[in-house]
Design a protein around this motif. Structure first.
Motif, mmCIF file in Angstrom:
data_model
loop_
_atom_site.group_PDB
_atom_site.id
_atom_site.type_symbol
_atom_site.label_atom_id
_atom_site.label_comp_id
_atom_site.label_asym_id
_atom_site.label_seq_id
_atom_site.Cartn_x
_atom_site.Cartn_y
_atom_site.Cartn_z
ATOM 1 N N UNK A 99 0.789 -0.984 0.211
ATOM 2 C CA UNK A 99 -0.151 -0.022 0.027
ATOM 3 C C UNK A 99 0.867 1.163 0.127
ATOM 4 N N UNK A 100 1.807 1.250 0.751
ATOM 5 C CA UNK A 100 2.779 2.515 1.027
ATOM 6 C C UNK A 100 4.088 2.483 0.087
ATOM 7 N N UNK A 101 3.901 3.103 -0.735
ATOM 8 C CA UNK A 101 5.241 3.190 -1.858
ATOM 9 C C UNK A 101 5.005 4.580 -2.611
ATOM 10 N N UNK A 102 6.164 4.985 -3.065
ATOM 11 C CA UNK A 102 6.293 6.262 -3.702
ATOM 12 C C UNK A 102 5.186 6.464 -4.925
ATOM 13 N N UNK A 108 5.433 7.007 5.881
ATOM 14 C CA UNK A 108 5.803 8.270 5.342
ATOM 15 C C UNK A 108 7.221 7.659 4.788
ATOM 16 N N UNK A 109 8.025 7.162 5.378
ATOM 17 C CA UNK A 109 9.306 6.673 4.801
ATOM 18 C C UNK A 109 9.333 5.729 3.528
ATOM 19 N N UNK A 110 8.325 5.118 3.479
ATOM 20 C CA UNK A 110 8.079 4.032 2.244
ATOM 21 C C UNK A 110 7.620 4.681 1.073
ATOM 22 N N UNK A 111 7.086 5.855 1.453
ATOM 23 C CA UNK A 111 6.576 6.734 0.341
ATOM 24 C C UNK A 111 7.552 7.725 -0.193
ATOM 25 N N UNK A 138 17.142 7.593 0.691
ATOM 26 C CA UNK A 138 17.502 6.734 1.772
ATOM 27 C C UNK A 138 16.142 6.161 2.562
ATOM 28 N N UNK A 139 15.139 6.992 2.469
ATOM 29 C CA UNK A 139 14.052 6.397 3.261
ATOM 30 C C UNK A 139 13.463 5.147 2.792
ATOM 31 N N UNK A 140 13.331 5.323 1.239
ATOM 32 C CA UNK A 140 12.725 4.230 0.403
ATOM 33 C C UNK A 140 13.354 2.793 0.665
ATOM 34 N N UNK A 141 14.795 3.105 0.757
ATOM 35 C CA UNK A 141 15.757 1.931 0.870
ATOM 36 C C UNK A 141 15.491 1.624 2.428
ATOM 37 N N UNK A 142 15.499 2.366 3.135
ATOM 38 C CA UNK A 142 15.495 2.009 4.610
ATOM 39 C C UNK A 142 14.200 1.246 5.058
ATOM 40 N N UNK A 143 13.158 1.359 4.519
ATOM 41 C CA UNK A 143 11.846 0.845 4.521
ATOM 42 C C UNK A 143 11.857 -0.678 4.229
ATOM 43 N N UNK A 144 12.505 -1.031 3.013
ATOM 44 C CA UNK A 144 12.699 -2.146 2.445
ATOM 45 C C UNK A 144 13.437 -3.076 3.657
ATOM 46 N N UNK A 145 14.457 -2.692 4.173
ATOM 47 C CA UNK A 145 15.122 -3.181 5.312
ATOM 48 C C UNK A 145 14.281 -3.558 6.852
ATOM 49 N N UNK A 146 13.407 -2.607 6.991
ATOM 50 C CA UNK A 146 12.410 -2.698 7.846
ATOM 51 C C UNK A 146 11.370 -4.038 7.692
ATOM 52 N N UNK A 147 10.922 -3.979 6.552
ATOM 53 C CA UNK A 147 10.187 -5.216 6.054
ATOM 54 C C UNK A 147 8.566 -4.950 6.307
#
Length: 254
Positions: free
Chosen positions: A68-71, A170-173, A226-235
């Protein structure tokens, strides 16, 4: 209760505090439990400060819905767009954001507020409203994605909160975040990398970080990437569930 009582007193607002009976019941539940799951290091530390056994505490940060949450495509704008998502309440530190935005010395600024207003502070909050502030009240969760994607920064100024889900959304977006330590932000992103993590109760510090982002487009772009990359690591939530399964399978009931 202690934290909020102090904050309401500062604002000279009546505080409908949690009853001692409710607190006693919760403490009894903690005593009976084999394990207490906490969503952030901030929350974990508050339990440790109150004398809880570290072995009983299970740190398991929440996930984020990456489907759901992506740019999404940004709408072109010459405004510096600040976003807030959540209850407009004392607990969420809303007055620190409103004061910071008021002080922000940037001509083309806009603050969008999404969420219900706490009844007993409605009049105090509305005094801050101006042509630079858009209040949208409650919107559909499915619409949040476009607001995150179009904001230059989201601010989460909470006084106390277990873990703020909207930070990960927000970070995921690709939206950089300014958040207090008391939101669980330290478990979601790194200071000066995907946004800024600050001490609570400081309109000055929020304003300082807003000015930094407003004046530096390249900083906003770097933090967004960086935010987009970080949320991929959060999972996603699957990882949260997997950590639970693993913990439950290894529980010692002695």
């Amino acid at each position: 209760k202690e934290t909020l009582k102090e904050e309401y007193k500062k604002l000279n607002i009546p505080f409908n505090e949690m009853s001692d009976d409710s607190i006693d019941r919760e403490i009894n539940e903690y005593d009976e439990a084999n394990i207490i799951s906490v969503p952030s290091t901030f929350t974990l530390n508050t339990f440790l400060e109150k004398g809880f056994d570290r072995k009983k505490l299970f740190l398991n940060p929440y996930g984020v819905d990456l489907q759901r949450f992506k740019p999404s495509p940004r709408v072109k704008s010459d405004k510096f767009q600040v976003l807030y998502v959540g209850n407009l309440s004392v607990r969420k530190g809303i007055f620190y954001l409103l004061e910071a935005f008021k002080k922000l010395n940037f001509k083309n600024k806009e603050l969008t507020l999404i969420g219900p207003i706490e009844k007993n502070i409605k009049k105090k909050i509305e005094k801050y409203f101006s042509e630079n502030i858009k209040y949208l009240s409650v919107i559909k969760h499915s619409q949040l994605n476009k607001y995150y994607s179009n904001a230059d920064v989201m601010v989460q100024p909470s006084i106390e909160e277990g873990l703020s889900l909207v930070i990960a959304e927000a970070l995921a977006c690709g939206c950089p975040v300014i958040a207090t330590e008391n939101t669980g932000a330290l478990d979601l992103f790194n200071n000066d990398n995907e946004g800024f993590i600050i001490k609570p109760r400081s309109a000055e510090k929020i304003c300082e970080k807003l000015e930094q982002l407003a004046d530096d487009k390249s900083l906003r772009k770097r933090m967004s990437e960086n935010a987009i990359l970080k949320t991929k690591k959060i999972g996603g939530w699957n990882e949260y569930g997997n950590r639970w399964v693993s913990k439950l399978n290894n529980l010692n009931y002695e």
